[in-house]
Design an enzyme around this catalytic site. Structure first.
Site, PDB file in Angstrom:
ATOM      1  N   ALA A  32       0.875  -1.192   0.000  1.00 27.58           N
ATOM      2  CA  ALA A  32       0.000   0.000   0.000  1.00 27.58           C
ATOM      3  C   ALA A  32       0.909   1.238   0.000  1.00 27.58           C
ATOM      4  O   ALA A  32       0.799   2.115   0.861  1.00 27.58           O
ATOM      5  CB  ALA A  32      -0.955  -0.016   1.178  1.00 27.58           C
ATOM      6  N   HIS A  34       3.063   4.595  -0.557  1.00 23.16           N
ATOM      7  CA  HIS A  34       2.792   6.021  -0.764  1.00 23.16           C
ATOM      8  C   HIS A  34       4.142   6.732  -0.895  1.00 23.16           C
ATOM      9  O   HIS A  34       5.203   6.080  -0.857  1.00 23.16           O
ATOM     10  CB  HIS A  34       1.946   6.576   0.392  1.00 23.16           C
ATOM     11  CG  HIS A  34       2.479   6.248   1.754  1.00 23.16           C
ATOM     12  ND1 HIS A  34       3.658   6.769   2.238  1.00 23.16           N
ATOM     13  CD2 HIS A  34       2.015   5.413   2.724  1.00 23.16           C
ATOM     14  CE1 HIS A  34       3.886   6.312   3.452  1.00 23.16           C
ATOM     15  NE2 HIS A  34       2.917   5.465   3.763  1.00 23.16           N
ATOM     16  N   HIS A  37       7.056   5.746   1.396  1.00 26.08           N
ATOM     17  CA  HIS A  37       7.821   4.545   1.011  1.00 26.08           C
ATOM     18  C   HIS A  37       8.749   4.865  -0.152  1.00 26.08           C
ATOM     19  O   HIS A  37       9.900   4.421  -0.195  1.00 26.08           O
ATOM     20  CB  HIS A  37       6.886   3.416   0.559  1.00 26.08           C
ATOM     21  CG  HIS A  37       5.968   2.907   1.620  1.00 26.08           C
ATOM     22  ND1 HIS A  37       4.617   3.138   1.596  1.00 26.08           N
ATOM     23  CD2 HIS A  37       6.214   2.157   2.729  1.00 26.08           C
ATOM     24  CE1 HIS A  37       4.058   2.553   2.643  1.00 26.08           C
ATOM     25  NE2 HIS A  37       4.991   1.950   3.345  1.00 26.08           N
TER      26      HIS A  37
END
Ligand code: PAF
Length: 279
Positions: A32, A34, A37
């Protein structure tokens, strides 16, 4: 980008990637992805010859009533993002691959693991240190990159690496924020638009502490008070902790010196969010 689903494959690929003295950077994630990261991946790319990442939603770091089942999963999108950033190796193991039946060994960092998030999420850091130690054994990176948003996680992983003499350098990268100050988190996806606005109180509260600090206040109790008051003003947000601690020991301090960590965790709706600043 090569995607490895087994430990054996990933270990072999990483060893080959490091051959000839190449520096291997590693970004462990739960997916997941974003911008936070991606900033870790870019930092790895800047300092290393080869970048490896992992996507593994680690069940052992979730409590029985936490969000493991609904944790956002977006493997195909994540894969594209990592590929665009130049990641060469992606490790995406199954739960059975990481924790075969009968697994009973874990890594516990005594003391630190029970502070801040560890206090309200018993067993959380034991799950984190266990999986990170396992990932380090598979990837054998020269450097590993973590987000400063999980400041307690960074402190605990640094301590684990020191205590177990793991030959890996830990780099903490700055928090990436939305334009209005909200710290990026995969869990922000749970917030509806009202909760998204309410969540801004975490950053506002930290900014009140920073203002006080910049005004010359050095007493922890006096610094923390306006932060807690700010959170209390947002009635629908439930404070978990608001603390001023030493960034390495995570112990509360009374007199605040430069480099001290101000950390907050609060629940907005049913979503637990964390944020922090370093003074
Ligand atoms: O920070 C995270 O996303 C996780 O705690 C980590 C380090 C990938 C371990 O599962």
């Amino acid at each position: 980008m090569r995607i490895c689903y087994t430990i054996e494959e990933m270990r072999e690929e990483c060893r080959a990637a490091r051959s000839g003295g190449k520096r291997l950077g590693f970004v462990p994630t739960m997916g997941a992805l974003h911008e936070g990261h991606l900033s870790l991946v870019r930092a790895a790319g800047d300092g290393c010859d080869v970048v490896a990442a992992s996507i593994f939603v680690n069940p052992t770091q979730f409590g029985p009533n936490e969000d493991l089942a609904k944790y956002p999963r977006a493997f195909e999108r994540d894969q594209e993002l990592l590929e665009k950033e130049g990641v060469e190796l992606l490790f995406a193991p199954s739960v059975e691959e990481m924790y075969p039946a009968g697994s009973g060994t874990s890594v516990i960092v005594e003391g630190l693991g029970d502070r801040l998030d560890g206090r309200s999420r018993p067993g959380h850091f034991r799950g984190v240190t266990t999986v990170v130690a396992k990932l380090f054994h598979v990837v054998e990176p020269d450097v590993a990159f973590f987000g400063q948003k999980d400041a307690a996680q960074v402190a605990i992983i640094r301590r684990m690496v020191r205590d177990l003499n793991l030959p890996v350098e830990i780099v903490a990268c700055p928090i990436v924020r939305e334009a209005d100050g909200l710290a990026m988190s995969s869990r922000n996806a749970y917030l509806d638009s009202l909760q998204r606005r309410q969540a801004l109180v975490l950053h506002r509260a930290l900014m009140r502490v920073k203002e006080c600090w910049e005004g010359g206040e050095r007493d922890a109790a006096k610094l923390v008070a306006p932060g807690r008051e700010e959170i209390a003003g947002e009635k629908s947000v439930r404070l978990d902790y608001f603390e001023i601690v030493n960034p390495d020991s995570l112990c509360a301090v009374e007199n605040v010196a430069e480099g001290t960590l101000v950390a907050v965790a609060a629940v907005v709706g049913t979503t637990r969010l964390i944020d922090n600043i370093v003074l």
